[in-house]
Design an enzyme around this catalytic site. Structure first.
Site, PDB file in Angstrom:
ATOM      1  N   LYS A   1     -13.242  -6.182  -8.692  1.00 41.29           N
ATOM      2  CA  LYS A   1     -13.857  -6.504  -7.438  1.00 41.29           C
ATOM      3  C   LYS A   1     -15.167  -6.671  -7.663  1.00 41.29           C
ATOM      4  O   LYS A   1     -15.906  -6.080  -8.353  1.00 41.29           O
ATOM      5  CB  LYS A   1     -13.584  -5.192  -6.565  1.00 41.29           C
ATOM      6  CG  LYS A   1     -12.019  -4.920  -6.147  1.00 41.29           C
ATOM      7  CD  LYS A   1     -11.871  -3.857  -5.319  1.00 41.29           C
ATOM      8  CE  LYS A   1     -10.592  -3.848  -4.590  1.00 41.29           C
ATOM      9  NZ  LYS A   1      -9.511  -3.395  -5.245  1.00 41.29           N
TER      10      LYS A   1
ATOM     11  N   ASP B   1       0.532  -0.510  -4.997  1.00 43.62           N
ATOM     12  CA  ASP B   1      -0.829  -0.174  -5.106  1.00 43.62           C
ATOM     13  C   ASP B   1      -0.722   1.140  -4.454  1.00 43.62           C
ATOM     14  O   ASP B   1      -0.909   1.238  -3.476  1.00 43.62           O
ATOM     15  CB  ASP B   1      -1.771  -1.068  -4.787  1.00 43.62           C
ATOM     16  CG  ASP B   1      -3.260  -0.689  -5.039  1.00 43.62           C
ATOM     17  OD1 ASP B   1      -3.395   0.233  -5.828  1.00 43.62           O
ATOM     18  OD2 ASP B   1      -3.948  -1.549  -4.797  1.00 43.62           O
TER      19      ASP B   1
ATOM     20  N   GLU C   1      -0.109   0.057  -9.747  1.00 43.42           N
ATOM     21  CA  GLU C   1      -1.447  -0.200  -9.491  1.00 43.42           C
ATOM     22  C   GLU C   1      -2.095   1.141  -9.138  1.00 43.42           C
ATOM     23  O   GLU C   1      -1.658   1.756  -8.240  1.00 43.42           O
ATOM     24  CB  GLU C   1      -1.734  -1.205  -8.582  1.00 43.42           C
ATOM     25  CG  GLU C   1      -3.427  -1.521  -8.796  1.00 43.42           C
ATOM     26  CD  GLU C   1      -3.872  -2.450  -7.826  1.00 43.42           C
ATOM     27  OE1 GLU C   1      -3.036  -3.648  -7.587  1.00 43.42           O
ATOM     28  OE2 GLU C   1      -4.948  -2.829  -7.377  1.00 43.42           O
TER      29      GLU C   1
ATOM     30  N   ASP D   1      -7.383  -0.471 -11.145  1.00 45.14           N
ATOM     31  CA  ASP D   1      -8.359  -1.031 -10.253  1.00 45.14           C
ATOM     32  C   ASP D   1      -9.610  -0.095 -10.004  1.00 45.14           C
ATOM     33  O   ASP D   1     -10.694  -0.381 -10.462  1.00 45.14           O
ATOM     34  CB  ASP D   1      -7.684  -1.311  -8.690  1.00 45.14           C
ATOM     35  CG  ASP D   1      -8.697  -1.767  -7.537  1.00 45.14           C
ATOM     36  OD1 ASP D   1      -9.784  -1.943  -8.036  1.00 45.14           O
ATOM     37  OD2 ASP D   1      -7.899  -2.007  -6.694  1.00 45.14           O
TER      38      ASP D   1
ATOM     39  N   LYS E   1       0.833  -1.194  -0.184  1.00 40.38           N
ATOM     40  CA  LYS E   1      -0.057   0.005  -0.073  1.00 40.38           C
ATOM     41  C   LYS E   1       1.012   1.040  -0.043  1.00 40.38           C
ATOM     42  O   LYS E   1       1.728   1.487   0.914  1.00 40.38           O
ATOM     43  CB  LYS E   1      -1.025  -0.198   1.152  1.00 40.38           C
ATOM     44  CG  LYS E   1      -1.945  -1.060   1.201  1.00 40.38           C
ATOM     45  CD  LYS E   1      -2.879  -0.668  -0.120  1.00 40.38           C
ATOM     46  CE  LYS E   1      -3.460  -1.866  -0.698  1.00 40.38           C
ATOM     47  NZ  LYS E   1      -4.465  -1.869  -1.809  1.00 40.38           N
TER      48      LYS E   1
HETATM   49 MG    MG Z   1      -6.028  -1.875  -5.773  1.00 41.09          MG
END
Ligand code: MG
Length: 366
Positions: free
Chosen positions: A265, A193, A218, A241, A165
């Site tokens: 997702k 990401d 990402e 994403d 992250k």
């Molecule tokens: Mg992501």
């Protein structure tokens, strides 16, 4: 088969690590998940779940999910839960947008289709590919050294794919990526990401600074256009994403060569029916996928497992076992990670049996 009732439950899912931190100073310590039961006239009940990553991640939030389901559910009484195309058309006609509201209902109806046909959802979605599939581990945003230590720890548990992250201060993020890369072993996969957290110029800087590192970038920035600009400045493999919120976004991204991989997702696109459409299109177009959801517990992990396990291996970039991040199990039969890998149930439907003692009383019934 007809829907005779819809019950909605709320369940708190605390995290083993205490909290989960990502870009923009965002953090969650207890996930607020919503579980949906769809009851039918022949006695079968299907189960679904939706769990937004707090209110600041996507245009979705936990109480919004429950409010939306309470709005939609009465209109679905009497509908055929096995006619998933028609049911999705009905939901889209009754409520514009709000894909996450529809996701748990759609998921529960897939569970019913599996139970009624005697087949696992993975079979209905193309069939299990191999015995297991690989998971990634999200590494919560900490100092570079702490994140590198967590990679070493989660590798000992069997994970080989690590999603850092980032999306914070660009200099710290460059240090995070380098510290993580330094502890990788042959065959490990590293993803940075940013969760939309970088400005365009910061993202170009970070991507340039780590150009010698084997790392995927990402969702660096908030908008599709900003991400595309960054993509055109870097030769690192690229994942989109947050902006991939439906089939249209995938088609546009493919046309622009905007990404190599998408993060699919389930609730972001409105449920398993639409996620499967996108999955099949991506397989046909050669785009790999991380298959997961915004968060969740046992039922979402089961749904991810069925969609991921029925995806051709070379297009399944990775997937997530959210139920191993949280301290509460509320079903029997949910898939459990072994050595960084997961398998979808071979039982009919999603293969989960909720523990009603954990779920308690419904917060809403239609
Ligand atoms: Mg992501």
């Amino acid at each position: 088969m007809k829907i005779t009732g819809i019950r909605v439950y709320q369940v708190d899912l605390p995290l083993h690590e205490g909290s989960y931190k990502w870009s923009g100073g965002n953090a969650v310590s207890v996930f607020d998940s919503t579980v949906v039961a769809v009851d039918t006239d022949d006695g079968l009940t299907g189960w679904g779940e939706v769990c937004p990553l707090g209110p600041a991640y996507l245009p979705a939030y936990a109480r919004g999910a429950r409010t939306g389901i309470a709005e939609l559910a009465p209109q679905l009484i009497g509908s055929d839960p096995l006619a998933l195309g028609r049911l999705n058309e009905q939901m889209d006609a009754a409520m514009r947008g709000h894909p996450y509201v529809k996701s748990a209902i759609d998921m529960a109806c897939w569970d019913l289709l599996g139970q009624a046909s005697g087949l696992p959802v993975a079979t209905l979605m193309g069939g299990h590919v191999g015995d297991t599939f690989a998971l990634y581990r999200a590494i919560s945003q900490e100092t570079p050294a702490q994140m590198a230590r967590k990679i070493a720890r989660y590798r000992r548990e069997g994970y080989r794919k690590f999603q850092l992250k980032v999306g914070g201060d660009p200099d710290t993020d460059i240090a995070r990526i380098r510290a993580a890369a330094a502890v990788l072993e042959q065959g490990d996969v590293l993803i940075a990401d940013a969760n939309t957290g970088w400005t365009q110029h910061a993202a170009v800087r970070v991507a340039h600074a780590v150009r010698d590192v084997d790392v995927y970038i990402e969702q660096p920035c908030a908008t599709y256009e900003q991400c595309l600009a960054v993509r055109r400045h870097t030769d690192r493999p690229f994942i989109l994403d947050e902006v991939i919120d439906g089939l249209d976004a995938v088609v546009r991204g493919v046309a622009d060569q905007a990404m190599d991989v998408i993060n699919l997702k389930i609730s972001k696109v409105g449920g398993l029916t639409k996620a499967r459409q996108i999955r099949d299109l991506c397989v046909s177009l050669g785009i790999a996928m991380t298959i997961e959801d915004t968060w969740g517990g046992d039922i979402i992990t089961a749904a991810i497992a069925h969609l991921a396990h029925s995806t051709p291996e070379r297009f399944l970039f990775s997937a997530t076992d959210f139920n191993s991040y949280v301290t509460v199990a509320f079903t029997d039969g949910a898939p459990l990670r072994k050595q960084g890998r997961l398998a979808a149930s071979r039982k009919p439907g999603l293969g989960v049996r909720p523990r009603m003692k954990v779920l308690g009383k419904p917060v809403f019934t239609a």
